[in-house]
Design a protein around this motif. Sequence first.
Motif, PDB file in Angstrom:
ATOM      1  N   ALA A 162       0.828  -1.210   0.000  1.00  0.00           N
ATOM      2  CA  ALA A 162       0.000   0.000   0.000  1.00  0.00           C
ATOM      3  C   ALA A 162       0.860   1.257   0.000  1.00  0.00           C
ATOM      4  O   ALA A 162       0.325   2.364   0.152  1.00  0.00           O
ATOM      5  N   SER A 163       2.171   1.086  -0.168  1.00  0.00           N
ATOM      6  CA  SER A 163       3.137   2.195  -0.163  1.00  0.00           C
ATOM      7  C   SER A 163       3.128   2.954   1.152  1.00  0.00           C
ATOM      8  O   SER A 163       3.350   4.164   1.188  1.00  0.00           O
ATOM      9  N   CYS A 164       2.832   2.236   2.235  1.00  0.00           N
ATOM     10  CA  CYS A 164       2.869   2.814   3.569  1.00  0.00           C
ATOM     11  C   CYS A 164       4.151   2.410   4.280  1.00  0.00           C
ATOM     12  O   CYS A 164       4.861   1.495   3.842  1.00  0.00           O
ATOM     13  N   GLN A 165       4.436   3.063   5.382  1.00  0.00           N
ATOM     14  CA  GLN A 165       5.645   2.805   6.149  1.00  0.00           C
ATOM     15  C   GLN A 165       5.268   2.190   7.491  1.00  0.00           C
ATOM     16  O   GLN A 165       4.542   2.790   8.280  1.00  0.00           O
ATOM     17  N   ALA A 166       5.765   0.985   7.755  1.00  0.00           N
ATOM     18  CA  ALA A 166       5.511   0.324   9.038  1.00  0.00           C
ATOM     19  C   ALA A 166       6.410   0.923  10.119  1.00  0.00           C
ATOM     20  O   ALA A 166       7.597   1.145   9.897  1.00  0.00           O
ATOM     21  N   VAL A 167       5.826   1.187  11.276  1.00  0.00           N
ATOM     22  CA  VAL A 167       6.558   1.694  12.436  1.00  0.00           C
ATOM     23  C   VAL A 167       6.368   0.687  13.562  1.00  0.00           C
ATOM     24  O   VAL A 167       5.237   0.439  13.985  1.00  0.00           O
ATOM     25  N   GLY A 168       7.457   0.098  14.034  1.00  0.00           N
ATOM     26  CA  GLY A 168       7.364  -0.972  15.016  1.00  0.00           C
ATOM     27  C   GLY A 168       7.406  -0.484  16.454  1.00  0.00           C
ATOM     28  O   GLY A 168       8.152   0.429  16.789  1.00  0.00           O
ATOM     29  N   VAL A 169       6.593  -1.109  17.295  1.00  0.00           N
ATOM     30  CA  VAL A 169       6.657  -0.929  18.751  1.00  0.00           C
ATOM     31  C   VAL A 169       7.113  -2.257  19.328  1.00  0.00           C
ATOM     32  O   VAL A 169       6.394  -3.255  19.226  1.00  0.00           O
TER      33      VAL A 169
END
Length: 475
Positions: free
Chosen positions: A211-218
């Motif tokens: 989806a051309s999004c950026q994953a941000v991990g916790v």
Amino acid sequence: MTSRRFGQQSLIQLLGHWQQTPSRIPLWQQLAAALRLLILDGRLVQGARLPGERELASGLNISRTTVSSALAQLREQGFLQSRQGSGSQVVIPASSTSAHRAMSSTTQLDLSTASLTAGAEIHQAYTHAMELLPSQLQTSGYNQKGVLPLRESIAQRYCLRGLPTTPDQVMVVNGAVSGLALILRLLAGPGDRVLVDHPTYPSALSAIRGASCQAVGVPLLSGRWDITGLKATIAQTSPRLAYLIADYNNPTGYCMDEASRAEIAAIAAQSRTPLVIDETLAELWYHEPPPLPVAAFSNSAQVISLGSASKSFWGGLRIGWIRASPSLITSLIQIRDSLDLGSPLLSQLAVGWLLDNSDNFLAQRRHMLKQQRDDCQRLMQEYFPEWKTSTPAGGLSFWVELPGMQATQFSSRASDSGILLGTGTRFGLSGAFDRYLRMPFTSDEQTLRRAFQQLQPLWSTLPENTAAANHRKIF
């Protein structure tokens, strides 16, 4: 074919700790094995363009000849295609047979996938579905919301779990990943951030990238969720949504406690951050059911639940569902035609029968998996006493901590011997978790023992393990 180009640093992060030093295996063969593993894992996708030989050699601090030899082997095996002036592009061999032959001449054992084979109930389900099919033949067959009998069964399932639900809050989709992709299409856009557990499910990361999004991990803490870190990350990054696996997180097996569910639902409501809660593994508990669904702790429409028949019953069904507010379901239906026109009717009817009759066989499946879990843990302690893991209370796999950054090296050697392993880096961002493996317990004891017997010599000859063994002999 996609023209996505992997930058030097991105590829280096994906490769992780690929180099075995010292080792009798030539460096170019080690690099070829590590790149091939990325392709087979799906982290280097079809059509992806690699950095140039000079650029890659500089980034890896090795000779260009080493890089050239590694890429040449991958071209010979059918994993790369090169053109003058266009660099090298990833390709998948024409058939899985050729891919496996390129890896090894031995029998293929796949320990990278946590999934079950079909039980006798699947045949029963389709038999009953065929009896119900005539009632659907007078329709067009296109139903983007899903057939009513299945939505009623799913809604009843949520009610039994303590979350009042009506059929108009349910939408049937082609698996949980398809549901996530549809939600992303509605709620997020290119460049938007999506908060995720870290580690998390690789296919979810693929959907987010798609989806051309950026994953941000916790990061997940030892057995629990970092609520403070999650709240801070939402405040700092303003994600469009958060994707969490509260019920037996894949891959760690952690189950979110009731207090954390309530806190996360409150944070989502306060920050107006939609929560997508993946409940694919919620039915696979081995001691007691998980707490109430996260949506039960929210009075707002911020919590969206994802479910699937793939893990509880059989992956071949390809039926999942979304539980959300009726208004959100309506919005999802309006954009669905850009992905598909609905889910197969026969499979929907079969899943409806499985849900309605699951009390007759799901307990037996849980008992079988619990026994396989215990067998797998015992065998790991027998063959790999250095490995550390906790006993998951549900799900389908162990999250194994290795003594060092050895997952990529070990998996490369295993793939050359015909065994696929789930490296920890598949479940993380930017090459994280190279000291972890996901080990599924979906195979029987005989299969696991055969696999571990083949893997143990490969493990013991890794340079770090050889050095440790020699050190123990000296002292």
